[in-house]
Design a protein around this motif. Sequence first.
Motif, short mmCIF file in Angstrom:
data_model
loop_
_atom_site.label_atom_id
_atom_site.label_comp_id
_atom_site.label_asym_id
_atom_site.label_seq_id
_atom_site.Cartn_x
_atom_site.Cartn_y
_atom_site.Cartn_z
N LEU A 45 1.08 -1.21 -0.02
CA LEU A 45 0.15 -0.17 0.04
C LEU A 45 0.59 1.28 0.22
CD1 LEU A 45 -2.77 -0.18 2.30
CD2 LEU A 45 -3.10 -0.15 -0.02
N VAL A 46 2.22 1.57 0.30
CA VAL A 46 2.56 2.27 1.02
C VAL A 46 3.34 2.74 -0.65
CG1 VAL A 46 4.83 3.07 1.71
CG2 VAL A 46 3.43 2.23 3.42
N ALA A 47 3.55 1.56 -1.09
CA ALA A 47 4.07 1.76 -2.78
C ALA A 47 3.27 2.14 -3.58
CB ALA A 47 4.93 0.54 -3.15
N PHE A 48 2.94 1.46 -3.65
CA PHE A 48 0.85 1.75 -4.51
C PHE A 48 0.34 3.24 -3.86
CE2 PHE A 48 -3.79 2.63 -5.35
CZ PHE A 48 -3.46 2.71 -6.49
N LEU A 49 0.28 3.73 -2.53
CA LEU A 49 -0.21 5.15 -2.86
C LEU A 49 1.40 6.13 -3.37
CD1 LEU A 49 -1.21 5.21 0.50
CD2 LEU A 49 -2.77 5.28 -1.68
N ALA A 50 2.17 5.30 -3.24
CA ALA A 50 3.79 7.03 -3.15
C ALA A 50 3.46 6.85 -4.90
CB ALA A 50 5.46 6.09 -2.32
N PHE A 53 0.41 9.06 -5.86
CA PHE A 53 0.72 10.80 -5.82
C PHE A 53 1.91 11.21 -5.82
CE2 PHE A 53 -2.49 8.49 -2.99
CZ PHE A 53 -3.83 9.82 -3.20
N ASP A 54 2.65 10.03 -7.75
CA ASP A 54 4.00 10.99 -7.36
C ASP A 54 5.07 10.97 -6.79
OD1 ASP A 54 5.83 11.37 -9.87
OD2 ASP A 54 5.10 12.98 -9.84
N ILE A 55 4.89 10.71 -5.69
CA ILE A 55 5.84 10.77 -3.78
C ILE A 55 7.04 9.93 -3.83
CG2 ILE A 55 3.87 13.01 -2.96
CD1 ILE A 55 2.91 10.87 -0.82
N VAL A 60 4.80 8.45 2.41
CA VAL A 60 3.72 7.82 2.99
C VAL A 60 4.18 7.03 4.10
CG1 VAL A 60 2.16 6.26 2.42
CG2 VAL A 60 3.64 7.98 0.09
N GLU A 61 4.08 7.53 5.56
CA GLU A 61 3.40 7.25 6.72
C GLU A 61 2.18 6.07 5.98
OE1 GLU A 61 4.65 8.31 11.04
OE2 GLU A 61 4.63 9.31 9.75
N LEU A 62 2.20 5.14 7.03
CA LEU A 62 1.25 4.61 8.04
C LEU A 62 0.75 5.26 9.63
CD1 LEU A 62 -1.24 2.70 7.77
CD2 LEU A 62 0.23 0.66 8.43
N VAL A 63 -0.22 5.98 10.13
CA VAL A 63 -0.11 6.60 10.74
C VAL A 63 -1.44 5.82 11.81
CG1 VAL A 63 0.51 8.67 10.65
CG2 VAL A 63 -2.14 8.26 10.26
N ASN A 64 -2.33 4.94 11.64
CA ASN A 64 -3.23 3.94 12.22
C ASN A 64 -3.45 2.71 11.37
OD1 ASN A 64 -4.81 2.98 13.66
ND2 ASN A 64 -6.17 4.99 14.00
N VAL A 72 -5.19 4.19 8.04
CA VAL A 72 -4.87 6.10 8.08
C VAL A 72 -3.84 5.75 7.55
CG1 VAL A 72 -5.07 8.20 8.87
CG2 VAL A 72 -7.07 6.69 9.17
N PHE A 73 -3.34 6.86 6.42
CA PHE A 73 -2.24 7.32 5.88
C PHE A 73 -2.35 8.47 5.87
CE2 PHE A 73 -2.42 3.11 4.02
CZ PHE A 73 -1.43 2.25 3.76
N LEU A 74 -1.14 9.20 6.44
CA LEU A 74 -0.17 10.40 6.17
C LEU A 74 0.71 10.62 4.49
CD1 LEU A 74 0.27 13.06 7.25
CD2 LEU A 74 2.38 12.22 8.39
N LEU A 75 0.25 11.32 3.74
CA LEU A 75 1.53 11.72 2.76
C LEU A 75 1.56 12.70 2.96
CD1 LEU A 75 -1.72 10.42 -0.12
CD2 LEU A 75 -0.48 8.92 1.46
N ARG A 76 3.01 13.00 3.80
CA ARG A 76 3.44 14.36 2.86
C ARG A 76 3.44 15.04 1.50
NH1 ARG A 76 6.25 11.26 6.24
NH2 ARG A 76 6.37 11.38 8.63
N GLY A 77 3.48 16.37 1.60
CA GLY A 77 3.35 16.94 0.49
C GLY A 77 2.56 16.53 -1.11
N VAL A 78 1.14 16.59 0.02
CA VAL A 78 0.80 16.19 -1.41
C VAL A 78 -0.93 17.28 -0.46
CG1 VAL A 78 -1.85 14.42 -1.81
CG2 VAL A 78 0.89 13.88 -1.80
N ARG A 79 -1.64 18.28 -1.96
CA ARG A 79 -2.67 19.00 -1.26
C ARG A 79 -3.13 17.97 -1.69
NH1 ARG A 79 -0.97 23.36 0.80
NH2 ARG A 79 1.53 24.06 0.37
N LEU A 80 -4.97 18.06 -0.77
CA LEU A 80 -5.99 17.67 -0.93
C LEU A 80 -6.66 17.91 -3.21
CD1 LEU A 80 -8.81 16.54 -0.36
CD2 LEU A 80 -9.72 18.77 0.39
N GLN A 81 -6.65 18.83 -3.36
CA GLN A 81 -6.40 18.52 -4.37
C GLN A 81 -5.95 18.65 -5.80
OE1 GLN A 81 -6.42 23.61 -4.89
NE2 GLN A 81 -9.44 23.92 -6.05
N TYR A 82 -5.28 17.77 -5.19
CA TYR A 82 -4.20 17.39 -6.04
C TYR A 82 -4.33 16.22 -5.77
CZ TYR A 82 0.48 15.03 -7.90
OH TYR A 82 1.39 14.05 -8.00
N ALA A 83 -4.68 15.44 -4.62
CA ALA A 83 -4.94 14.39 -4.61
C ALA A 83 -6.30 13.75 -5.42
CB ALA A 83 -5.09 14.21 -2.86
N VAL A 84 -7.09 14.60 -5.12
CA VAL A 84 -8.42 14.15 -5.80
C VAL A 84 -8.44 13.90 -7.22
CG1 VAL A 84 -10.59 15.29 -6.39
CG2 VAL A 84 -10.26 15.09 -4.05
#
Length: 89
Positions: A45-50, A53-55, A60-64, A72-84
């Motif tokens: 999942l970490v690899a897929f999300l990275a 979102f091209d990060i 990418v950190e699994l926080v919960n 719940v993942f923390l995506l550092r450097g990603v803004r909501l509009q970009y994610a959508v």
Amino acid sequence: MTLAVRAQPGAKKTAIVGVYGEGDAAQLKIAVQAPPVEGRANEALVAFLAEAFDIPKRSVELVNGELSRSKVFLLRGVRLQYAVSRISK
């Protein structure tokens, strides 16, 4: 930003398959090819999300939810509009 994910391990391929739940409790449902053994599904999942979102993976950190399907993942450097925009492709 944080991203709520509902993991579906043991799938044929890793991909976003929809939304799980509604409203504030909605989670992005992701099928994961890796099995839920020894953290392999979490790593996938970490690899897929990275990649999605091209990060870098380190952003990418699994926080919960380490042992749960709901995560719940923390995506550092990603803004909501970009994610959508990335998810909507």
